[in-house]
Design a protein around this motif. Sequence first.
Motif, PDB file in Angstrom:
ATOM      1  N   ASP A 111     -67.776  -3.020  35.542  1.00  0.00           N
ATOM      2  CA  ASP A 111     -68.413  -4.475  36.066  1.00  0.00           C
ATOM      3  C   ASP A 111     -68.919  -5.160  34.879  1.00  0.00           C
ATOM      4  O   ASP A 111     -69.770  -4.719  34.068  1.00  0.00           O
ATOM      5  CB  ASP A 111     -69.710  -4.101  37.032  1.00  0.00           C
ATOM      6  CG  ASP A 111     -70.270  -5.227  37.931  1.00  0.00           C
ATOM      7  OD1 ASP A 111     -69.911  -6.161  37.538  1.00  0.00           O
ATOM      8  OD2 ASP A 111     -71.170  -4.811  38.714  1.00  0.00           O
ATOM      9  N   GLU A 152     -63.245   1.780  36.975  1.00  0.00           N
ATOM     10  CA  GLU A 152     -63.859   0.330  37.425  1.00  0.00           C
ATOM     11  C   GLU A 152     -65.001   0.055  36.302  1.00  0.00           C
ATOM     12  O   GLU A 152     -65.624   1.180  35.979  1.00  0.00           O
ATOM     13  CB  GLU A 152     -64.447   0.234  38.682  1.00  0.00           C
ATOM     14  CG  GLU A 152     -63.130   0.172  39.621  1.00  0.00           C
ATOM     15  CD  GLU A 152     -63.701   0.107  41.089  1.00  0.00           C
ATOM     16  OE1 GLU A 152     -63.600  -0.696  41.725  1.00  0.00           O
ATOM     17  OE2 GLU A 152     -64.583   1.106  41.802  1.00  0.00           O
ATOM     18  N   ASP A 205     -62.904  -6.235  46.477  1.00  0.00           N
ATOM     19  CA  ASP A 205     -63.234  -7.234  45.529  1.00  0.00           C
ATOM     20  C   ASP A 205     -64.381  -7.052  44.957  1.00  0.00           C
ATOM     21  O   ASP A 205     -65.325  -7.829  44.255  1.00  0.00           O
ATOM     22  CB  ASP A 205     -63.510  -8.666  46.166  1.00  0.00           C
ATOM     23  CG  ASP A 205     -64.533  -8.689  47.350  1.00  0.00           C
ATOM     24  OD1 ASP A 205     -65.111  -7.496  47.500  1.00  0.00           O
ATOM     25  OD2 ASP A 205     -64.711  -9.687  47.865  1.00  0.00           O
ATOM     26  N   ARG A 206     -65.007  -5.508  44.740  1.00  0.00           N
ATOM     27  CA  ARG A 206     -66.166  -5.283  44.088  1.00  0.00           C
ATOM     28  C   ARG A 206     -66.029  -3.920  43.485  1.00  0.00           C
ATOM     29  O   ARG A 206     -65.130  -3.192  44.012  1.00  0.00           O
ATOM     30  CB  ARG A 206     -67.743  -5.392  44.809  1.00  0.00           C
ATOM     31  CG  ARG A 206     -67.465  -4.370  46.034  1.00  0.00           C
ATOM     32  CD  ARG A 206     -68.441  -4.698  47.139  1.00  0.00           C
ATOM     33  NE  ARG A 206     -68.404  -3.932  48.324  1.00  0.00           N
ATOM     34  CZ  ARG A 206     -67.655  -3.968  49.380  1.00  0.00           C
ATOM     35  NH1 ARG A 206     -66.656  -4.758  49.206  1.00  0.00           N
ATOM     36  NH2 ARG A 206     -67.711  -2.971  50.467  1.00  0.00           N
ATOM     37  N   PRO A 207     -66.577  -3.680  42.302  1.00  0.00           N
ATOM     38  CA  PRO A 207     -66.535  -2.296  41.884  1.00  0.00           C
ATOM     39  C   PRO A 207     -67.505  -1.422  42.593  1.00  0.00           C
ATOM     40  O   PRO A 207     -68.567  -1.746  42.947  1.00  0.00           O
ATOM     41  CB  PRO A 207     -66.972  -2.572  40.261  1.00  0.00           C
ATOM     42  CG  PRO A 207     -67.938  -3.463  40.286  1.00  0.00           C
ATOM     43  CD  PRO A 207     -67.451  -4.573  41.524  1.00  0.00           C
ATOM     44  N   LEU A 247     -61.267  -3.829  38.217  1.00  0.00           N
ATOM     45  CA  LEU A 247     -61.521  -3.108  39.828  1.00  0.00           C
ATOM     46  C   LEU A 247     -60.243  -2.103  40.052  1.00  0.00           C
ATOM     47  O   LEU A 247     -59.158  -2.465  39.457  1.00  0.00           O
ATOM     48  CB  LEU A 247     -61.389  -4.186  40.948  1.00  0.00           C
ATOM     49  CG  LEU A 247     -62.391  -5.456  40.771  1.00  0.00           C
ATOM     50  CD1 LEU A 247     -62.476  -6.348  41.847  1.00  0.00           C
ATOM     51  CD2 LEU A 247     -63.826  -4.724  40.804  1.00  0.00           C
ATOM     52  N   ARG A 248     -60.772  -1.179  40.683  1.00  0.00           N
ATOM     53  CA  ARG A 248     -59.809  -0.241  41.263  1.00  0.00           C
ATOM     54  C   ARG A 248     -58.464  -0.811  41.834  1.00  0.00           C
ATOM     55  O   ARG A 248     -58.615  -1.847  42.691  1.00  0.00           O
ATOM     56  CB  ARG A 248     -60.260   0.961  42.220  1.00  0.00           C
ATOM     57  CG  ARG A 248     -60.740   0.429  43.602  1.00  0.00           C
ATOM     58  CD  ARG A 248     -61.420   1.457  44.461  1.00  0.00           C
ATOM     59  NE  ARG A 248     -62.600   2.076  43.813  1.00  0.00           N
ATOM     60  CZ  ARG A 248     -62.935   3.213  43.758  1.00  0.00           C
ATOM     61  NH1 ARG A 248     -61.952   4.260  44.585  1.00  0.00           N
ATOM     62  NH2 ARG A 248     -63.924   3.711  43.237  1.00  0.00           N
ATOM     63  N   ASP A 265     -64.440  -8.703  36.850  1.00  0.00           N
ATOM     64  CA  ASP A 265     -64.632  -7.302  36.680  1.00  0.00           C
ATOM     65  C   ASP A 265     -63.123  -6.609  36.692  1.00  0.00           C
ATOM     66  O   ASP A 265     -61.865  -7.069  37.036  1.00  0.00           O
ATOM     67  CB  ASP A 265     -65.506  -7.036  37.601  1.00  0.00           C
ATOM     68  CG  ASP A 265     -66.856  -7.421  37.859  1.00  0.00           C
ATOM     69  OD1 ASP A 265     -67.402  -7.901  36.842  1.00  0.00           O
ATOM     70  OD2 ASP A 265     -67.452  -7.755  38.836  1.00  0.00           O
TER      71      ASP A 265
END
Length: 370
Positions: free
Chosen positions: A278, A276, A246-248, A325-326, A323
């Motif tokens: 942000d 990715e 859940d984050r880049p 994200l991958r 964002d």
Amino acid sequence: MTLIRYIKTIIAMTALAAALAMTSCTESGDEPVTVKKDFQIGFDIAVGEQSASRAPSDGEYDPGAGYENYIDLLNGNIKIALFDTSDTYLGEITDFDIFPLETSDSGKRYHLACATDVDLSSGKFKILVLANWPSYPEELSFDNVWKQQYEFGIGSMPSPYNLIPLYGVKLVSLPEIKPDISVNIGKIHLLRAVAKIEVIYDDPSASWTISKLQLSRCNRSGFCAPTGITSQDDYVQDSWGNDYIDRPFIPASTGVLSNVDFMPAGENRYVLYVPEYDNHNSDGTLRPDADRARLLIDFKESIYGERYINLRNDALPGAPVVDILRNNWYRINIKKVNEQTDVTFEVDVIPYRIVDLDPIFGLGKYKGIK
């Protein structure tokens, strides 16, 4: 005598000579030769293949298509490493065979049979699989792996010359593993390092023509692996809402591209593959409009000009911007009715059920109009 048979004969004679030499040393009173114990493990790679056992009860994954599921096995672009349960590097597996099991329109399945002299007798270890990377560190420690970057050919499709880096790691916990007895450890799930953005255009009147479709900003490069992820439990939960990171993870040195054109991918369908991005500052605040990754669209027949589309999570209070994200598939449905009614957009982020070594593309229902 054929060349192949000749080579086999030479190999057999060499092996016999070695055996005789070992016997001679033992009989003459010298120390016997110690033969290393090999530990053998096997696992499946299912690239893009749907699996009923992997589909969570609350949704289905997109299997990906074509080179989205490609692993460059022909050129040996795959690395396998072992770690203990404390993430200490134990060594690389270089002795392995790959067996194709099945090929279909939707995917491929392989079995990897590996042998190593690393002591796996405890049955407790981690196995790391990397594929399609532009280069690999000499030592495959997690710290070294997390430093590796890639540049993706943005604005072109995945191909053998434009590879999507893959990353997967699995914690194995078995009662024990005995030498020279092969043990199957199941599947390893891989994450793609890029996001897929798909635009599907619906024009019921057949009177509107898209003249411009772009992503306003995207990063040129990305990290091949998500930093700090040392277990597939961090990204495989068998749940639509949790099966992704859940984050880049974005290199500080990456360049930024502006106004990148989408690629036609069929009738009224367009795609773009990107690293990715942000849309938030380091303190969590939203970036200004000009610094966000947004969809830019214009219609040839419209008098209103260009429109920007933010990716928003309508399921949360205030519909916050998300964002890129991958391993997420952002599917954007655009519907144009007439000039008086504004264009409507619906954005879905779907588990991009990836490489089985299983990548999983994240989830949520996103809607945004601006």
